[in-house]
Design a protein around this motif. Structure first.
Motif, PDB file in Angstrom:
ATOM      1  N   VAL A  32       0.848  -1.196   0.000  1.00 49.79           N
ATOM      2  CA  VAL A  32       0.000   0.000   0.000  1.00 49.79           C
ATOM      3  C   VAL A  32       0.882   1.243   0.000  1.00 49.79           C
ATOM      4  O   VAL A  32       1.866   1.328   0.735  1.00 49.79           O
ATOM      5  N   ILE A  33       0.520   2.196  -0.852  1.00 45.94           N
ATOM      6  CA  ILE A  33       1.169   3.511  -0.862  1.00 45.94           C
ATOM      7  C   ILE A  33       0.179   4.483  -0.252  1.00 45.94           C
ATOM      8  O   ILE A  33      -0.921   4.692  -0.777  1.00 45.94           O
ATOM      9  N   LEU A 114      -8.128  -1.624   3.600  1.00 48.25           N
ATOM     10  CA  LEU A 114      -7.082  -1.634   2.581  1.00 48.25           C
ATOM     11  C   LEU A 114      -5.770  -2.176   3.143  1.00 48.25           C
ATOM     12  O   LEU A 114      -5.017  -2.870   2.454  1.00 48.25           O
ATOM     13  N   PHE A 115      -5.501  -1.887   4.418  1.00 48.61           N
ATOM     14  CA  PHE A 115      -4.265  -2.361   5.042  1.00 48.61           C
ATOM     15  C   PHE A 115      -4.322  -3.851   5.373  1.00 48.61           C
ATOM     16  O   PHE A 115      -3.294  -4.472   5.604  1.00 48.61           O
ATOM     17  N   SER A 116      -5.526  -4.429   5.407  1.00 50.31           N
ATOM     18  CA  SER A 116      -5.653  -5.845   5.737  1.00 50.31           C
ATOM     19  C   SER A 116      -4.929  -6.702   4.695  1.00 50.31           C
ATOM     20  O   SER A 116      -5.147  -6.549   3.491  1.00 50.31           O
ATOM     21  N   GLY A 117      -4.068  -7.599   5.162  1.00 47.67           N
ATOM     22  CA  GLY A 117      -3.322  -8.465   4.261  1.00 47.67           C
ATOM     23  C   GLY A 117      -2.141  -7.805   3.592  1.00 47.67           C
ATOM     24  O   GLY A 117      -1.499  -8.404   2.722  1.00 47.67           O
ATOM     25  N   HIS A 143      -1.712  -1.688  12.917  1.00 49.04           N
ATOM     26  CA  HIS A 143      -1.850  -2.984  12.248  1.00 49.04           C
ATOM     27  C   HIS A 143      -0.567  -3.808  12.304  1.00 49.04           C
ATOM     28  O   HIS A 143      -0.570  -4.968  11.884  1.00 49.04           O
ATOM     29  N   GLY A 144       0.526  -3.214  12.787  1.00 46.75           N
ATOM     30  CA  GLY A 144       1.790  -3.916  12.808  1.00 46.75           C
ATOM     31  C   GLY A 144       2.373  -4.116  11.425  1.00 46.75           C
ATOM     32  O   GLY A 144       3.090  -5.093  11.172  1.00 46.75           O
ATOM     33  N   THR A 145       2.065  -3.201  10.513  1.00 41.20           N
ATOM     34  CA  THR A 145       2.518  -3.304   9.128  1.00 41.20           C
ATOM     35  C   THR A 145       3.847  -2.574   8.953  1.00 41.20           C
ATOM     36  O   THR A 145       3.929  -1.370   9.216  1.00 41.20           O
ATOM     37  N   PRO A 146       4.894  -3.248   8.492  1.00 44.55           N
ATOM     38  CA  PRO A 146       6.180  -2.576   8.252  1.00 44.55           C
ATOM     39  C   PRO A 146       6.031  -1.520   7.156  1.00 44.55           C
ATOM     40  O   PRO A 146       5.257  -1.703   6.204  1.00 44.55           O
ATOM     41  N   PHE A 147       6.786  -0.448   7.269  1.00 47.42           N
ATOM     42  CA  PHE A 147       6.686   0.603   6.262  1.00 47.42           C
ATOM     43  C   PHE A 147       7.994   1.361   6.147  1.00 47.42           C
ATOM     44  O   PHE A 147       8.856   1.304   7.031  1.00 47.42           O
ATOM     45  N   VAL A 148       8.134   2.056   5.021  1.00 53.28           N
ATOM     46  CA  VAL A 148       9.216   3.009   4.838  1.00 53.28           C
ATOM     47  C   VAL A 148       8.578   4.367   4.580  1.00 53.28           C
ATOM     48  O   VAL A 148       7.421   4.449   4.154  1.00 53.28           O
ATOM     49  N   VAL A 149       9.324   5.414   4.842  1.00 56.75           N
ATOM     50  CA  VAL A 149       8.839   6.771   4.608  1.00 56.75           C
ATOM     51  C   VAL A 149       9.641   7.372   3.461  1.00 56.75           C
ATOM     52  O   VAL A 149      10.877   7.295   3.439  1.00 56.75           O
ATOM     53  N   ALA A 150       8.927   7.955   2.496  1.00 60.47           N
ATOM     54  CA  ALA A 150       9.576   8.564   1.327  1.00 60.47           C
ATOM     55  C   ALA A 150       9.183  10.035   1.245  1.00 60.47           C
ATOM     56  O   ALA A 150       7.994  10.366   1.201  1.00 60.47           O
ATOM     57  N   ARG A 151      10.195  10.894   1.241  1.00 54.31           N
ATOM     58  CA  ARG A 151       9.937  12.332   1.121  1.00 54.31           C
ATOM     59  C   ARG A 151       9.824  12.682  -0.356  1.00 54.31           C
ATOM     60  O   ARG A 151      10.810  12.644  -1.087  1.00 54.31           O
TER      61      ARG A 151
END
Length: 214
Positions: A32-33, A114-117, A143-151
Protein backbone atom coordinates in the motif's frame (compact mmCIF):
# COMPACT_ATOMS: atom_id res chain seq x y z
CA UNK A 1 -10.24 4.79 -17.28
CA UNK A 2 -8.87 8.33 -17.46
CA UNK A 3 -5.09 8.48 -17.46
CA UNK A 4 -4.83 12.12 -16.41
CA UNK A 5 -2.37 12.86 -13.67
CA UNK A 6 -3.06 14.60 -10.39
CA UNK A 7 0.23 16.48 -10.76
CA UNK A 8 -0.23 19.57 -12.95
CA UNK A 9 3.45 19.55 -13.92
CA UNK A 10 3.47 15.95 -15.08
CA UNK A 11 2.27 15.12 -18.59
CA UNK A 12 2.24 11.35 -19.11
CA UNK A 13 2.67 9.77 -22.50
CA UNK A 14 0.07 7.49 -24.03
CA UNK A 15 -0.48 4.28 -22.10
CA UNK A 16 1.63 1.38 -23.31
CA UNK A 17 0.55 -2.21 -23.83
CA UNK A 18 -0.29 -4.34 -20.83
CA UNK A 19 2.74 -6.31 -19.63
CA UNK A 20 1.91 -10.01 -19.25
CA UNK A 21 2.65 -11.57 -15.88
CA UNK A 22 5.66 -13.89 -16.02
CA UNK A 23 4.60 -17.54 -15.81
CA UNK A 24 7.25 -18.14 -13.15
CA UNK A 25 5.83 -15.49 -10.79
CA UNK A 26 4.53 -17.26 -7.70
CA UNK A 27 5.06 -14.75 -4.91
CA UNK A 28 2.58 -11.86 -4.99
CA UNK A 29 3.00 -9.21 -2.32
CA UNK A 30 0.39 -6.58 -1.48
CA UNK A 31 1.92 -3.14 -0.97
CA UNK A 32 0.00 0.00 0.00
CA UNK A 33 1.17 3.51 -0.86
CA UNK A 34 -0.38 5.88 1.63
CA UNK A 35 0.03 9.35 3.05
CA UNK A 36 -1.78 12.66 3.27
CA UNK A 37 -3.92 14.41 0.70
CA UNK A 38 -2.04 15.43 -2.46
CA UNK A 39 1.37 13.94 -1.58
CA UNK A 40 1.75 12.03 -4.88
CA UNK A 41 0.36 8.55 -4.23
CA UNK A 42 -1.49 8.29 -7.54
CA UNK A 43 1.51 9.73 -9.36
CA UNK A 44 3.82 7.11 -7.85
CA UNK A 45 1.55 4.22 -8.79
CA UNK A 46 1.30 5.54 -12.34
CA UNK A 47 5.00 6.18 -12.74
CA UNK A 48 6.16 2.75 -11.61
CA UNK A 49 3.38 0.34 -12.66
CA UNK A 50 4.27 -2.00 -15.53
CA UNK A 51 0.59 -2.20 -16.50
CA UNK A 52 -1.80 0.62 -17.17
CA UNK A 53 -2.96 1.36 -13.60
CA UNK A 54 -6.53 1.30 -12.45
CA UNK A 55 -7.48 4.58 -10.84
CA UNK A 56 -10.59 6.07 -9.30
CA UNK A 57 -9.84 9.74 -9.72
CA UNK A 58 -12.67 12.21 -9.97
CA UNK A 59 -12.68 15.93 -10.65
CA UNK A 60 -12.63 17.99 -7.48
CA UNK A 61 -15.70 20.19 -7.01
CA UNK A 62 -16.56 23.22 -4.96
CA UNK A 63 -18.64 20.98 -2.69
CA UNK A 64 -15.52 18.98 -1.80
CA UNK A 65 -13.63 22.14 -0.91
CA UNK A 66 -15.90 22.52 2.08
CA UNK A 67 -14.69 19.24 3.64
CA UNK A 68 -11.17 18.70 2.24
CA UNK A 69 -8.18 20.66 3.50
CA UNK A 70 -6.70 22.21 0.34
CA UNK A 71 -3.85 24.00 2.09
CA UNK A 72 -0.70 23.49 0.05
CA UNK A 73 -2.50 21.69 -2.80
CA UNK A 74 -4.41 24.58 -4.33
CA UNK A 75 -3.54 23.55 -7.91
CA UNK A 76 -4.88 20.00 -7.49
CA UNK A 77 -7.88 19.42 -9.77
CA UNK A 78 -8.68 15.71 -9.26
CA UNK A 79 -8.58 13.28 -6.38
CA UNK A 80 -8.70 9.56 -5.63
CA UNK A 81 -12.04 8.46 -4.17
CA UNK A 82 -11.35 4.74 -3.63
CA UNK A 83 -7.86 3.48 -4.47
CA UNK A 84 -5.32 3.17 -7.27
CA UNK A 85 -3.98 -0.19 -8.41
CA UNK A 86 -0.80 -1.10 -10.28
CA UNK A 87 1.74 -3.89 -10.57
CA UNK A 88 5.50 -4.22 -10.78
CA UNK A 89 7.71 -7.31 -11.02
CA UNK A 90 10.66 -7.27 -8.62
CA UNK A 91 12.16 -10.36 -10.28
CA UNK A 92 10.99 -13.45 -12.19
CA UNK A 93 9.20 -14.84 -9.15
CA UNK A 94 8.15 -11.86 -7.03
CA UNK A 95 5.44 -9.38 -8.00
CA UNK A 96 4.29 -6.34 -6.06
CA UNK A 97 0.61 -5.42 -6.26
CA UNK A 98 0.39 -1.72 -5.54
CA UNK A 99 -2.61 -0.07 -3.90
CA UNK A 100 -2.67 3.71 -3.61
CA UNK A 101 -4.83 4.83 -0.67
CA UNK A 102 -7.06 7.93 -0.81
CA UNK A 103 -5.63 10.77 1.23
CA UNK A 104 -8.63 12.85 2.29
CA UNK A 105 -9.76 12.50 5.87
CA UNK A 106 -13.31 11.62 4.75
CA UNK A 107 -11.96 8.44 3.13
CA UNK A 108 -9.79 7.28 6.03
CA UNK A 109 -12.45 4.76 7.00
CA UNK A 110 -11.30 2.72 3.97
CA UNK A 111 -7.73 2.42 5.21
CA UNK A 112 -8.18 -0.33 7.77
CA UNK A 113 -9.68 -2.63 5.14
CA UNK A 114 -7.08 -1.63 2.58
CA UNK A 115 -4.26 -2.36 5.04
CA UNK A 116 -5.65 -5.84 5.74
CA UNK A 117 -3.32 -8.46 4.26
CA UNK A 118 -0.72 -5.85 3.39
CA UNK A 119 2.85 -7.02 3.71
CA UNK A 120 4.39 -3.56 3.72
CA UNK A 121 3.67 0.07 2.93
CA UNK A 122 5.20 3.28 1.65
CA UNK A 123 4.25 6.46 3.47
CA UNK A 124 4.70 9.39 1.10
CA UNK A 125 5.22 12.72 2.82
CA UNK A 126 5.36 16.33 1.76
CA UNK A 127 7.76 18.02 4.17
CA UNK A 128 5.75 21.22 3.87
CA UNK A 129 2.80 19.36 5.44
CA UNK A 130 4.26 16.70 7.71
CA UNK A 131 1.22 16.72 9.99
CA UNK A 132 -0.79 15.12 7.18
CA UNK A 133 1.28 11.93 7.54
CA UNK A 134 0.53 11.26 11.19
CA UNK A 135 -2.65 9.25 10.70
CA UNK A 136 -1.14 6.95 8.06
CA UNK A 137 1.79 6.11 10.33
CA UNK A 138 -0.51 5.61 13.31
CA UNK A 139 -2.76 3.14 11.45
CA UNK A 140 0.17 1.18 10.02
CA UNK A 141 1.70 0.87 13.48
CA UNK A 142 -1.70 -0.19 14.82
CA UNK A 143 -1.85 -2.98 12.25
CA UNK A 144 1.79 -3.92 12.81
CA UNK A 145 2.52 -3.30 9.13
CA UNK A 146 6.18 -2.58 8.25
CA UNK A 147 6.69 0.60 6.26
CA UNK A 148 9.22 3.01 4.84
CA UNK A 149 8.84 6.77 4.61
CA UNK A 150 9.58 8.56 1.33
CA UNK A 151 9.94 12.33 1.12
CA UNK A 152 8.41 13.39 -2.20
CA UNK A 153 10.21 16.29 -3.83
CA UNK A 154 7.91 19.30 -4.13
CA UNK A 155 10.76 21.78 -4.38
CA UNK A 156 10.21 23.17 -0.90
CA UNK A 157 12.79 23.81 1.82
CA UNK A 158 14.91 20.82 2.73
CA UNK A 159 14.78 19.42 6.23
CA UNK A 160 17.45 17.18 7.66
CA UNK A 161 16.73 13.50 8.16
CA UNK A 162 16.91 14.03 11.93
CA UNK A 163 14.32 16.81 11.76
CA UNK A 164 11.88 14.70 9.74
CA UNK A 165 12.38 11.66 11.97
CA UNK A 166 11.80 13.75 15.05
CA UNK A 167 8.69 15.41 13.58
CA UNK A 168 7.18 12.02 12.67
CA UNK A 169 8.50 10.19 15.76
CA UNK A 170 9.99 7.51 13.50
CA UNK A 171 11.70 4.54 15.08
CA UNK A 172 15.38 4.15 14.20
CA UNK A 173 14.66 1.02 12.16
CA UNK A 174 12.19 2.70 9.78
CA UNK A 175 13.94 3.65 6.51
CA UNK A 176 13.59 7.26 5.36
CA UNK A 177 14.42 8.04 1.73
CA UNK A 178 14.00 10.89 -0.73
CA UNK A 179 12.10 10.43 -3.97
CA UNK A 180 10.45 12.07 -6.95
CA UNK A 181 7.13 10.26 -7.41
CA UNK A 182 7.05 11.37 -11.07
CA UNK A 183 10.17 9.36 -11.82
CA UNK A 184 9.83 5.64 -12.52
CA UNK A 185 13.38 4.93 -11.34
CA UNK A 186 13.00 6.99 -8.18
CA UNK A 187 9.69 5.31 -7.31
CA UNK A 188 11.20 1.92 -8.09
CA UNK A 189 14.09 2.68 -5.72
CA UNK A 190 11.56 3.38 -2.94
CA UNK A 191 9.91 0.00 -3.50
CA UNK A 192 13.30 -1.72 -3.54
CA UNK A 193 14.05 -0.07 -0.19
CA UNK A 194 10.75 -1.42 1.16
CA UNK A 195 11.47 -4.96 -0.09
CA UNK A 196 14.95 -4.83 1.47
CA UNK A 197 13.40 -3.61 4.73
CA UNK A 198 10.94 -6.53 4.66
CA UNK A 199 13.79 -8.95 4.02
CA UNK A 200 15.73 -7.53 6.96
CA UNK A 201 12.71 -7.95 9.22
CA UNK A 202 12.12 -11.43 7.83
CA UNK A 203 15.67 -12.48 8.68
CA UNK A 204 15.18 -11.25 12.23
CA UNK A 205 11.79 -12.91 12.72
CA UNK A 206 11.41 -16.54 11.51
CA UNK A 207 7.60 -16.34 11.29
CA UNK A 208 7.80 -13.29 9.05
CA UNK A 209 10.36 -15.17 6.94
CA UNK A 210 7.79 -17.91 6.26
CA UNK A 211 5.30 -15.28 5.06
CA UNK A 212 7.69 -13.53 2.66
CA UNK A 213 9.72 -16.47 1.38
CA UNK A 214 9.47 -16.86 -2.42
Amino acid sequence: MDYATSDPGLVPGPPGPRAPLDASADNGLKIVITGGFGVGKTTMVRSVSEIRPLNTEETMTQAGAAVDDLAGVGTKSSTTVAFDFGRISVNARTVLYLFGAPGQERFWFLWDRLFSGTLGAVVLVDTRRLDDSWYAIDRLEHHGTPFVVARNDFGGPKHSEEQVRDALSLADGVPLVDCDARSRQSSKDVLITLVQHLQTLSAAHPRAREMTAP
